[in-house]
Scaffold this motif. Sequence first.
Motif, PDB file in Angstrom:
ATOM      1  N   GLU A   1      70.022 105.800  93.028  1.00  0.00           N
ATOM      2  CA  GLU A   1      69.679 104.436  92.615  1.00  0.00           C
ATOM      3  C   GLU A   1      68.761 104.444  91.408  1.00  0.00           C
ATOM      4  OE1 GLU A   1      69.855 100.443  92.417  1.00  0.00           O
ATOM      5  OE2 GLU A   1      70.934 101.623  93.915  1.00  0.00           O
ATOM      6  N   LYS A   2      67.799 105.357  91.406  1.00  0.00           N
ATOM      7  CA  LYS A   2      66.874 105.455  90.265  1.00  0.00           C
ATOM      8  C   LYS A   2      67.649 105.833  88.998  1.00  0.00           C
ATOM      9  CE  LYS A   2      62.716 105.590  88.380  1.00  0.00           C
ATOM     10  NZ  LYS A   2      61.755 106.642  88.749  1.00  0.00           N
ATOM     11  N   GLN A   3      68.635 106.709  89.126  1.00  0.00           N
ATOM     12  CA  GLN A   3      69.424 107.116  87.967  1.00  0.00           C
ATOM     13  C   GLN A   3      70.304 105.973  87.456  1.00  0.00           C
ATOM     14  OE1 GLN A   3      69.109 110.346  86.490  1.00  0.00           O
ATOM     15  NE2 GLN A   3      67.371 110.137  87.864  1.00  0.00           N
ATOM     16  N   VAL A   4      70.850 105.184  88.364  1.00  0.00           N
ATOM     17  CA  VAL A   4      71.792 104.126  87.979  1.00  0.00           C
ATOM     18  C   VAL A   4      71.081 102.895  87.444  1.00  0.00           C
ATOM     19  CG1 VAL A   4      73.507 102.491  88.882  1.00  0.00           C
ATOM     20  CG2 VAL A   4      73.609 104.905  89.534  1.00  0.00           C
ATOM     21  N   SER A   5      70.012 102.457  88.131  1.00  0.00           N
ATOM     22  CA  SER A   5      69.400 101.163  87.803  1.00  0.00           C
ATOM     23  C   SER A   5      67.928 101.223  87.436  1.00  0.00           C
ATOM     24  CB  SER A   5      69.566 100.212  88.992  1.00  0.00           C
ATOM     25  OG  SER A   5      68.768 100.649  90.095  1.00  0.00           O
ATOM     26  N   GLN A   6      67.338 102.434  87.491  1.00  0.00           N
ATOM     27  CA  GLN A   6      65.907 102.594  87.239  1.00  0.00           C
ATOM     28  C   GLN A   6      65.055 101.852  88.286  1.00  0.00           C
ATOM     29  OE1 GLN A   6      64.846 104.806  84.815  1.00  0.00           O
ATOM     30  NE2 GLN A   6      67.055 105.145  84.829  1.00  0.00           N
ATOM     31  N   THR A   7      65.630 101.639  89.470  1.00  0.00           N
ATOM     32  CA  THR A   7      64.928 100.939  90.541  1.00  0.00           C
ATOM     33  C   THR A   7      64.457 101.923  91.593  1.00  0.00           C
ATOM     34  OG1 THR A   7      66.290  98.965  90.217  1.00  0.00           O
ATOM     35  CG2 THR A   7      65.134  99.148  92.315  1.00  0.00           C
ATOM     36  N   GLU A   8      63.208 101.795  91.996  1.00  0.00           N
ATOM     37  CA  GLU A   8      62.672 102.607  93.087  1.00  0.00           C
ATOM     38  C   GLU A   8      63.007 101.926  94.408  1.00  0.00           C
ATOM     39  OE1 GLU A   8      61.397 105.469  93.254  1.00  0.00           O
ATOM     40  OE2 GLU A   8      60.492 105.974  91.314  1.00  0.00           O
TER      41      GLU A   8
END
Length: 307
Positions: free
Chosen positions: A150-157
């Motif tokens: 998720e961090k790689q795809v959307s920069q969301t933690e």
Amino acid sequence: MTTTDSARDIRIIRIYDAPVALVWEAWTDLNHVAKWWGPRGFSITTHSKDLRPGGSWEYTMHGPDGTDWPNFTRYHEVVPRARLVYDHGASSADAKPLFRVTVEFRDLGGKTELDMCMTLETAEAAAQTRAFIKTVGGNSTWDRLGEYLEKQVSQTEIFVINRTFDAPIDTMFDMWTTPEHFGAWLPPTGFTMEFRRIDIRPGGDAFYAMTNGQFTMYGHVNYLEVQRPNRLQYTQSFADEHENMSRHPGAPTWPEKMLTTVLLTPEGPTQTRVTVRWEAFGSATAEEMAAFVAEKGGMTMGWTGSF
């Protein structure tokens, strides 16, 4: 975690909201692997890796208590973005592996199904391995992978946790949407929960109190989605006894409001996998996000206690 038809097999299925190329790289590129491989709280040091049939991966896993675990993997099949087969569980090239792993990467059109089967020599060995995985929190490895992707795809933690229960999906949905059930299992260990008001429907809300007899916390829930039998989404925030929004009583830098997404997936007629995704809702400061990331181990313990 579920078993296949063979009692010697341990099968784990996850669907990740990431393209198959990225999931494959996360598994095979050492720059990615070092960020998520192993149970929560563990880290790894790779000594060598040769990703090809007949090649090997030699690494040391470092436990949170300082224990080092040597690992040696021997690859048998490597089909890029599709399939891996390898022997695992040995401590060195000369040691006997504990099991064979078959991993299938299935492209779901922007998402990826990861289907992993570990085959052991006997049913007894499989039972021992299941117990060991539970003891060390091994299933959190696949939660960490979901967070990393998720961090790689959307920069969301985000925070992710999965559990499989021996109950059909309709029963599990009731556990989340019937107040007397929900309030009986959700509170942290040692706490009880009372709903002062609850209306579980899109646009509905709830106000609750949790207490251990000496300390009472209050919280507010707003339901965004309620889709029987497989999806719920709601926001939650701390409040005072008069329903005014407040901060976490023990963590003033915790994000003000959290978004919870619950996915229920059948794993056969009598088993259901529960996936909980937790993330900050709305704007959050860098300090609040740092507090959220730092507390992932505590969140794992808290949800594990509830489950």
